[in-house]
Design a protein around this motif. Structure first.
Motif, PDB file in Angstrom:
ATOM      1  N   THR A  21       0.851  -1.193   0.000  1.00  0.00           N
ATOM      2  CA  THR A  21       0.000   0.000   0.000  1.00  0.00           C
ATOM      3  C   THR A  21       0.882   1.236   0.000  1.00  0.00           C
ATOM      4  O   THR A  21       0.768   2.103   0.849  1.00  0.00           O
ATOM      5  CB  THR A  21      -0.927   0.009   1.215  1.00  0.00           C
ATOM      6  OG1 THR A  21      -0.137  -0.077   2.409  1.00  0.00           O
ATOM      7  CG2 THR A  21      -1.886  -1.141   1.171  1.00  0.00           C
ATOM      8  N   ASP A  25       2.387   4.866  -5.017  1.00  0.00           N
ATOM      9  CA  ASP A  25       1.849   3.951  -6.020  1.00  0.00           C
ATOM     10  C   ASP A  25       2.866   3.647  -7.122  1.00  0.00           C
ATOM     11  O   ASP A  25       2.534   3.565  -8.293  1.00  0.00           O
ATOM     12  CB  ASP A  25       0.573   4.522  -6.647  1.00  0.00           C
ATOM     13  CG  ASP A  25      -0.206   3.437  -7.373  1.00  0.00           C
ATOM     14  OD1 ASP A  25      -0.484   2.402  -6.760  1.00  0.00           O
ATOM     15  OD2 ASP A  25      -0.530   3.634  -8.550  1.00  0.00           O
ATOM     16  N   THR A  31      -0.151  -2.478 -10.921  1.00  0.00           N
ATOM     17  CA  THR A  31      -0.446  -1.072 -11.122  1.00  0.00           C
ATOM     18  C   THR A  31      -0.822  -0.827 -12.574  1.00  0.00           C
ATOM     19  O   THR A  31      -0.404  -1.549 -13.482  1.00  0.00           O
ATOM     20  CB  THR A  31       0.762  -0.201 -10.756  1.00  0.00           C
ATOM     21  OG1 THR A  31       1.892  -0.661 -11.482  1.00  0.00           O
ATOM     22  CG2 THR A  31       1.048  -0.279  -9.271  1.00  0.00           C
ATOM     23  N   GLU A  52     -11.177   3.356  -8.951  1.00  0.00           N
ATOM     24  CA  GLU A  52     -10.636   2.043  -8.618  1.00  0.00           C
ATOM     25  C   GLU A  52      -9.851   2.153  -7.312  1.00  0.00           C
ATOM     26  O   GLU A  52      -8.971   3.008  -7.188  1.00  0.00           O
ATOM     27  CB  GLU A  52      -9.728   1.552  -9.737  1.00  0.00           C
ATOM     28  CG  GLU A  52      -9.170   0.149  -9.527  1.00  0.00           C
ATOM     29  CD  GLU A  52      -8.169  -0.226 -10.602  1.00  0.00           C
ATOM     30  OE1 GLU A  52      -8.497  -1.076 -11.450  1.00  0.00           O
ATOM     31  OE2 GLU A  52      -7.062   0.339 -10.591  1.00  0.00           O
ATOM     32  N   ARG A  54      -7.631   0.000  -4.382  1.00  0.00           N
ATOM     33  CA  ARG A  54      -6.893  -1.232  -4.112  1.00  0.00           C
ATOM     34  C   ARG A  54      -6.737  -1.437  -2.618  1.00  0.00           C
ATOM     35  O   ARG A  54      -6.504  -0.488  -1.859  1.00  0.00           O
ATOM     36  CB  ARG A  54      -5.507  -1.178  -4.762  1.00  0.00           C
ATOM     37  CG  ARG A  54      -4.792  -2.524  -4.762  1.00  0.00           C
ATOM     38  CD  ARG A  54      -3.322  -2.410  -5.093  1.00  0.00           C
ATOM     39  NE  ARG A  54      -2.624  -1.681  -4.054  1.00  0.00           N
ATOM     40  CZ  ARG A  54      -2.098  -0.491  -4.231  1.00  0.00           C
ATOM     41  NH1 ARG A  54      -2.206   0.115  -5.393  1.00  0.00           N
ATOM     42  NH2 ARG A  54      -1.487   0.130  -3.251  1.00  0.00           N
ATOM     43  N   ARG A  59      -5.830  -6.682  -4.184  1.00  0.00           N
ATOM     44  CA  ARG A  59      -7.293  -6.805  -4.354  1.00  0.00           C
ATOM     45  C   ARG A  59      -7.870  -5.440  -4.715  1.00  0.00           C
ATOM     46  O   ARG A  59      -7.651  -4.453  -4.023  1.00  0.00           O
ATOM     47  CB  ARG A  59      -7.922  -7.335  -3.067  1.00  0.00           C
ATOM     48  CG  ARG A  59      -9.441  -7.512  -3.159  1.00  0.00           C
ATOM     49  CD  ARG A  59      -9.974  -8.151  -1.906  1.00  0.00           C
ATOM     50  NE  ARG A  59      -9.810  -7.313  -0.739  1.00  0.00           N
ATOM     51  CZ  ARG A  59     -10.712  -6.407  -0.328  1.00  0.00           C
ATOM     52  NH1 ARG A  59     -11.836  -6.221  -1.025  1.00  0.00           N
ATOM     53  NH2 ARG A  59     -10.502  -5.701   0.753  1.00  0.00           N
ATOM     54  N   LYS A  60      -8.611  -5.393  -5.822  1.00  0.00           N
ATOM     55  CA  LYS A  60      -9.151  -4.132  -6.321  1.00  0.00           C
ATOM     56  C   LYS A  60     -10.668  -4.194  -6.413  1.00  0.00           C
ATOM     57  O   LYS A  60     -11.242  -5.214  -6.799  1.00  0.00           O
ATOM     58  CB  LYS A  60      -8.560  -3.805  -7.704  1.00  0.00           C
ATOM     59  CG  LYS A  60      -7.067  -3.506  -7.681  1.00  0.00           C
ATOM     60  CD  LYS A  60      -6.558  -3.143  -9.049  1.00  0.00           C
ATOM     61  CE  LYS A  60      -5.071  -2.806  -9.010  1.00  0.00           C
ATOM     62  NZ  LYS A  60      -4.561  -2.425 -10.339  1.00  0.00           N
ATOM     63  N   GLU A  61     -11.286  -3.093  -6.036  1.00  0.00           N
ATOM     64  CA  GLU A  61     -12.738  -2.950  -6.136  1.00  0.00           C
ATOM     65  C   GLU A  61     -13.040  -1.599  -6.758  1.00  0.00           C
ATOM     66  O   GLU A  61     -12.190  -0.697  -6.789  1.00  0.00           O
ATOM     67  CB  GLU A  61     -13.407  -3.054  -4.755  1.00  0.00           C
ATOM     68  CG  GLU A  61     -13.130  -4.349  -4.016  1.00  0.00           C
ATOM     69  CD  GLU A  61     -13.788  -5.550  -4.631  1.00  0.00           C
ATOM     70  OE1 GLU A  61     -14.721  -5.358  -5.452  1.00  0.00           O
ATOM     71  OE2 GLU A  61     -13.373  -6.680  -4.325  1.00  0.00           O
ATOM     72  N   TYR A  62     -14.277  -1.462  -7.265  1.00  0.00           N
ATOM     73  CA  TYR A  62     -14.698  -0.227  -7.934  1.00  0.00           C
ATOM     74  C   TYR A  62     -15.851   0.397  -7.156  1.00  0.00           C
ATOM     75  O   TYR A  62     -16.837  -0.277  -6.822  1.00  0.00           O
ATOM     76  CB  TYR A  62     -15.102  -0.527  -9.374  1.00  0.00           C
ATOM     77  CG  TYR A  62     -13.951  -1.041 -10.200  1.00  0.00           C
ATOM     78  CD1 TYR A  62     -13.082  -0.167 -10.837  1.00  0.00           C
ATOM     79  CD2 TYR A  62     -13.702  -2.411 -10.312  1.00  0.00           C
ATOM     80  CE1 TYR A  62     -12.004  -0.636 -11.576  1.00  0.00           C
ATOM     81  CE2 TYR A  62     -12.636  -2.883 -11.056  1.00  0.00           C
ATOM     82  CZ  TYR A  62     -11.785  -1.984 -11.675  1.00  0.00           C
ATOM     83  OH  TYR A  62     -10.719  -2.449 -12.398  1.00  0.00           O
ATOM     84  N   THR A  91      -6.244   3.912  -6.934  1.00  0.00           N
ATOM     85  CA  THR A  91      -5.206   3.562  -7.909  1.00  0.00           C
ATOM     86  C   THR A  91      -5.535   4.032  -9.311  1.00  0.00           C
ATOM     87  O   THR A  91      -4.644   4.042 -10.162  1.00  0.00           O
ATOM     88  CB  THR A  91      -5.004   2.034  -7.952  1.00  0.00           C
ATOM     89  OG1 THR A  91      -6.277   1.399  -8.197  1.00  0.00           O
ATOM     90  CG2 THR A  91      -4.442   1.533  -6.638  1.00  0.00           C
TER      91      THR A  91
END
Length: 395
Positions: A21, A25, A31, A52, A54, A59-62, A91
């Motif tokens: 984290t 970035d 990335t 987006e 992270r 693990r990525k979510e929107y 991100t």
């Protein structure tokens, strides 16, 4: 790549200890470069209000930016969760988020929309950091509890929610596991809500990361997002030895990189005849011993003369097979193999001013000169004059 907080100082690595984290970035897994960042939107167009975010281990979510917050890459935000809130890092923003959502089949109008509450305050970050520090000792205890209950499972990672109200335990198992008793032990020991989530062996390797046999970071933890099935036929087409220890990756499954060049091999093999087909000649029957896929060469040996191999091209092999189907055997393979004889002697040019490229191969001549130089006490050198050769004069 490394950011300013991870770089070395006075020869010692500082280490940001953010565990994926990073604030800038620049040293994170998976990335995405925002190549639309320097482009402005047309007049009257509103910016895309999804971002987006992270979380731990890529693990990525929107999430939808319903509050119209001014967000940029690297901002730590408090996002909505099924219960409570979670802390993550932005991100990606802008139109590229729409492209990523379309690529990952994420709907822009889901039934339940999760949104971003606010930018994380210092209090949110402190609670999040304290929860992250508990994950490693919890993982050690959790594995011991699973061993005590004799469960055939491996707890690979623990992820706390940003508000420290829930802990997600990621585990792998070959078969179905009854962990009801284990959850009771976890809840009694750790005093938090527990969620068990089973992941595959490839997903486990992508979350944890590592170094592959090639010396680079694992593809699944750096850029690979889709896991296609890999079969042993991919190794057979590429003429690799079926050694499980060499073909298996960190996850214990076949390496994903076996599929990278598979299409090139399949295209090159279209013109090859089957290796099981024998060539019938007047001299005898020839069996295929070896193939060179990209050069288009095949080696055949007569039955009974296995030590003598004859190299022919795939075009010649197909021509002989076509004649054999018409019951017309060729005279011998030597006629075709003689056409491929090449002069393998290479000529090198002296392009760097050297005398010869093989000058080190021959031994140096043993011409030892006598050292007739002597030094005086004053440090001066005396040289002995070489006696003049007397000339024979004919009387």
């Amino acid at each position: 790549m490394a950011c300013a907080s991870c770089s070395t100082k006075d020869g010692q690595p500082k280490g940001c200890k953010n565990n994926g984290t990073c604030g800038t970035d620049s040293c994170n897994k998976l990335t995405v470069f925002d190549w639309l960042a320097n482009m402005s939107l047309p007049n009257g167009e509103k910016p895309f209000n999804w971002v987006e975010v992270r979380f731990k281990n890529g693990r990525k979510e929107y999430y939808q930016n319903t509050e119209n917050l001014t967000l940029s890459i690297g901002d730590v935000v408090a996002a909505q969760a099924p219960s409570g809130h979670d802390i993550g890092m932005v991100t990606l923003t802008g139109e590229l988020v729409r492209v990523q959502m379309k690529r990952k089949n994420v709907s822009e109008t889901p039934e339940e929309i999760f949104k971003i509450y606010r930018k994380a305050s210092q209090k949110d970050i402190d609670i999040w950091s304290e929860a992250r520090d508990k994950e490693e000792p919890m993982k050690v205890k959790a594995r011991q509890f699973a061993i005590d209950l004799r469960l055939e499972m491996k707890i690979s990672d623990i992820e706390f929610q940003g508000d420290a109200s829930k802990a997600t335990f990621y585990y792998t198992a070959e078969e179905r596991v009854d962990f009801r008793e284990l959850i009771k032990v976890f809840a009694r020991e750790f005093r938090t809500r527990i969620e068990m989530k089973q992941v595959g062996f490839r997903q486990e390797a992508s979350r944890l990361g590592g170094i592959g046999s090639c010396g680079r970071e694992l593809c699944c933890s750096t850029w690979l997002t889709d896991f296609r099935s890999v079969s042993t036929s991919a190794a057979r087409y590429q003429q690799l030895s079926l050694n499980p220890q060499k073909l298996a990756g960190q996850c214990g499954k076949l390496k994903c990189c076996l599929n990278y060049e598979l299409d090139s091999y399949l295209d090159a093999l279209k013109g090859f005849p089957k290796t099981e087909i024998k060539l019938k000649t007047e001299k005898g029957t020839a069996v295929c011993q070896k193939t060179d896929i990209f050069k288009g060469h095949m080696w055949y040996a007569y039955e009974g003369e296995w030590m003598n191999w004859h190299k022919i091209t795939t075009v010649q092999a197909n021509e002989i097979i076509a004649l054999n189907k018409k019951n017309q055997p060729v005279a011998s393979l030597e006629e075709y193999a003689s056409e491929l004889t090449e002069d393998t002697k290479s000529e090198f040019e002296n392009v760097v001013g050297q005398d010869s490229l093989t000058r080190f191969d021959s031994p140096k001549p043993n011409n030892k000169r006598k050292n007739n130089k002597r030094k005086n006490n004053n440090g001066k050198k005396n040289y002995k004059k070489k006696p003049q050769e007397s000339k024979n004069v004919a009387k």
